[in-house]
Structure formats: structure tokens, C-alpha cells
Design an enzyme around this catalytic site. Structure first.
Site, PDB file in Angstrom:
ATOM      1  N   LYS A  10     -50.278  11.708 -23.172  1.00 42.27           N
ATOM      2  CA  LYS A  10     -51.589  11.034 -22.354  1.00 42.27           C
ATOM      3  C   LYS A  10     -51.786   9.862 -22.800  1.00 42.27           C
ATOM      4  O   LYS A  10     -51.703   9.463 -24.168  1.00 42.27           O
ATOM      5  CB  LYS A  10     -52.627  12.116 -22.442  1.00 42.27           C
ATOM      6  CG  LYS A  10     -54.097  11.582 -21.740  1.00 42.27           C
ATOM      7  CD  LYS A  10     -54.996  12.572 -22.097  1.00 42.27           C
ATOM      8  CE  LYS A  10     -56.167  12.401 -21.174  1.00 42.27           C
ATOM      9  NZ  LYS A  10     -57.222  13.257 -21.396  1.00 42.27           N
ATOM     10  N   SER A  22     -59.026  15.431 -17.146  1.00 39.37           N
ATOM     11  CA  SER A  22     -58.170  14.095 -17.093  1.00 39.37           C
ATOM     12  C   SER A  22     -57.049  13.806 -17.504  1.00 39.37           C
ATOM     13  O   SER A  22     -56.278  12.862 -17.361  1.00 39.37           O
ATOM     14  CB  SER A  22     -59.362  13.058 -17.865  1.00 39.37           C
ATOM     15  OG  SER A  22     -59.018  13.341 -19.425  1.00 39.37           O
ATOM     16  N   SER A  25     -60.582  18.821 -19.631  1.00 31.93           N
ATOM     17  CA  SER A  25     -59.274  17.890 -19.235  1.00 31.93           C
ATOM     18  C   SER A  25     -58.066  18.323 -19.510  1.00 31.93           C
ATOM     19  O   SER A  25     -57.089  17.867 -18.961  1.00 31.93           O
ATOM     20  CB  SER A  25     -59.831  16.751 -20.016  1.00 31.93           C
ATOM     21  OG  SER A  25     -60.877  15.896 -19.749  1.00 31.93           O
TER      22      SER A  25
END
Length: 399
Positions: free
Chosen positions: A35, A112, A136
């Protein structure tokens, strides 16, 4: 929403390619996507914001998570798109696009950690790393049909990772392969235990079933019923009951207060162009007073006590990960906001309590993945990973 194009899960590298991991180790030969919030030496992170990317220098060192992965033999193949400042659960980044949901084409991936879930779901990597403050990892894992975990708060060192709301920030990861998924724990979990404790009982959270769409609720209930003997399901329980919106609201207030402490000075000084939804949430976060945040923290302390009691004596709670399957990428802002509100009711319990939660891709309804969650006692990450692997042979129900 249609003006935001569907994209690959990956961000382009801006510096030299990261090194390949050691030839030996528990993750040797496996590929991993990261990420875009974890430092990779020589790379800049964006946190989903082009303005942040442009205003920060490349990292001098790897984050603690990246170092552990490389030392375990993994090969980093890319960094992945995420929601802007991690402040959404939809996975729709106004600047970098929406990563494709490989298991539900034309639908959002969830965020996210959207790109990480998309990459794992597509098979373009063996595993991927995300973070989970308010769902997330859990949400995109459910919507993209992969295994995902939010670990116990503090179990994984977040040095070298962008913070969001530190009281709730936790690391997590994804994989479509249950064996790989469980193996990551021995690399990333501080003080990993190879010997797991027995789970004494499972409790089905009926209040969470009630707020899910009927098709999701029925699929989850059917999966649990089919394995009732295996799961030693002793009783049902309500996690929050009628207080669920109070739980969500107090979490939202404290999270927003911390988000503004993290990003407020940058937002005011750099004046970045914030995407729809993010702009409004940052505006609202700025308005949270210290008094309101303190009141919220007091309310959350009582919730944590209740969650500790619900999971005492090696108890695991079972409930749907999300209230619905993935909405269409063509959904209106109002529809996505409604999805976000409903989803936060389900994910806030683990975020508030700091307890670990794993989600399994148990099957599909109308062609879209459904995730079922298992939330354990503090420090039961190893037990949940072992449970996920043992139940993996039963996944794949359709309706």
C-alpha cells in the site's frame, strides 16, 4: 463517478526498483504489493494524494513492515493505489482512479487499501499489505473476495508508515491463497506464536446479521449453520444492539479529530485539491473540538470494556464483514455515502476495541463476493489465522 477511470491496482515506481528478498525464508519466492503509505527506500509515498507525493522526498529507509518482508524472502512487485489520505472505505481515488475489482467487475473494490485488495484478488501478487483504521483491509477483502486481517492494535510495528488516526491504525494483509495468508503472520506479528490456544466458543452476532442485506445475511447464516458442529457455536449475542449508531458516531468523532492532527497542517498550508467526499470529511474533521473528542474517547473506553467482556475466555464473534456486496462504480455520491455509513456500523467494533478481525471469502451472491468475519480476543491473531486456514476448504458458497 463515471469520470474516474478504472485502473490497475498499482502506482508507478518513481525511483529505483526495490530489492528482491533473500533467497531463503518463510516467504521466499512469493511476490508482494505494498500500500502506498509504507516507506520503500528510494521511493516517495503519496498516501493517495498527488500533493503529498510531490512535496515529500524519497524515503531513505524501508518501513519496518517492508524490511520484515524482504528479510523473509518476499519480492516487492509494486506499490498500490489507496484512498486519498485513507479517508474512505470505497476505494475510489479522484486523482489516481479506481482499482478494478476482479471478482465483481464494474463494482468498487472498497478502501482504503483498494489497490492491495485488487492486486491480491487478480492474482498479480501472492500477497499484499494494507492498513486498517476503520475497515480499510476488512472491507476491500470482503468486496474483492480474498482473505484479509486487521491485526490486534500494536502487534505490528508501523515505523515508516504514514499515520492516519494512531489510536486506531493497524496493519493488515490480503491473499487469495489461505496457506500464504496464514504464513505471513509468522513474519509480521511481533512475538508470533507457532502454538495456538484453543478457541473455547463462537458467538454469532445477531444484531450485525439484521443490519446486513438479506442475501448477505442468509449466506453468512447458512455458512455458519453448516459448520455449527465444527464451530462449537454455543450462543448468539448482540454486539452493540440499538447503540450501534452511537458506537459509529463516537468512533467517527475521535477518528476525525486525530485525522486533522495528522494532516491538518499540510491541508491548510499546501491547500491540495481534495477529491469529493475527502474534502467534506477534512472540513468536518477540522471542526471537531478537543472537548468533543474527549467526550468521544470516554464513550469508546466503555465500548472497549464491553468488547473485552464479549471476547473473554477465548471467545470469537462471528458476523458479516460488510452489510452489502460491492456497489457499482456508477453509484451516486449519495449511494456511496449510504454504503459507507452502513459499513462503518459493522467495522467500528474492532477499530474501537483494537481487537483482531479476520475475514473469509465464504462465497458469492448474485455473482459478487461476500465476506464473513471472525473477531477474537486481544492477541488472538494467530488463532484467527489458523481458523481461516482450517475453514478455507468450506468456502465457495453461492446464492
Amino acid at each position: 463517478m463515471s469520470r474516474i477511470g478504472l485502473q490497475s491496482a498499482y502506482m508507478a515506481f518513481t525511483g529505483p526498483q526495490p530489492q528482491v528478498g533473500q533467497q531463503a525464508g518463510p516467504l521466499a519466492g512469493l511476490t508482494v504489493a505494498i500500500k502506498d503509505m509504507f516507506d520503500i527506500a528510494g521511493e516517495r509515498v503519496s498516501g493517495g494524494s498527488p500533493a503529498w507525493l510531490d512535496s515529500h522526498a524519497p524515503a531513505k529507509n524501508n518501513s519496518a513492515v517492508v524490511d520484515r518482508l524482504l528479510c523473509a524472502g518476499a519480492e516487492i512487485v509494486g506499490k498500490t493505489i489507496c484512498d486519498e489520505f485513507f479517508y474512505s472505505v470505497t476505494g475510489t481515488n479522484h486523482h489516481f482512479g479506481v482499482p478494478i475489482n476482479p471478482r465483481a467487475p464494474g463494482c468498487i473494490p472498497g478502501g482504503s487499501s483498494s489497490g492491495s485488495a485488487s492486486a491480491a484478488s487478480s492474482g498479480s501478487c501472492d500477497l499484499s499489505i494494507g492498513s486498517d483504521t476503520g475497515g480499510s483491509v476488512r472491507v476491500p477483502a470482503s468486496l474483492c473476495g480474498v482473505y484479509g486481517i486487521r491485526v490486534s492494535h500494536g502487534r505490528i510495528d508501523l515505523k515508516g508508515a504514514m499515520p492516519m488516526a494512531p489510536s486506531f491504525d493497524a496493519c493488515g494483509w490480503f491473499s487469495a491463497v489461505p496457506g500464504v495468508f496464514s504464513r505471513v503472520g509468522q513474519v509480521l506479528l511481533e512475538g508470533f506464536r507457532h502454538e495456538v490456544e484453543p478457541i473455547n466458543r463462537f458467538r454469532l452476532a445477531t444484531d450485525m446479521l439484521k443490519i446486513a442485506d438479506p442475501a448477505v445475511s442468509d449466506l453468512c447464516s447458512g455458512f455458519v449453520e453448516a459448520l455449527s458442529g465444527r464451530l462449537n457455536l454455543s450462543e448468539s449475542v448482540e454486539i452493540a444492539g440499538r447503540d450501534i449508531d452511537n458506537w459509529r458516531d463516537n468512533f467517527r468523532i475521535v477518528q476525525a479529530f486525530e485525522v486533522w492532527k495528522t494532516f491538518g497542517s499540510f491541508v491548510e498550508q499546501a491547500k491540495p485539491l481534495l477529491g469529493p467526499g475527502i474534502h467534506e470529511r477534512m472540513r468536518d474533521a477540522k471542526a471537531i473540538t478537543p472537548e468533543a473528542a474527549e467526550e468521544g474517547r470516554n464513550a469508546l473506553a466503555a465500548i472497549r470494556e464491553k468488547m473485552e467482556a464479549l471476547t473473554a475466555n477465548n471467545t470469537v464473534l462471528i458476523f458479516p464483514t460488510c452489510p452489502a456486496t460491492a456497489p457499482s462504480v456508477q453509484s451516486s455520491p449519495e449511494e456511496l455515502n449510504e454504503f459507507r455509513t452502513r459499513t462503518m456500523r459493522m467495522v467500528c467494533a474492532a477499530s474501537i476495541s483494537g481487537l483482531p478481525q479476520v475475514t473469509l471469502p465464504i462465497g458469492t451472491t448474485s455473482g459478487s463476493p461476500v465476506g464473513l468475519s471472525f473477531l477474537g480476543w486481544r492477541g488472538s491473531d494467530e488463532e484467527l489465522l489458523a481458523l481461516a486456514r482450517s475453514l478455507s476448504r468450506h468456502v465457495g458458497v453461492t446464492s
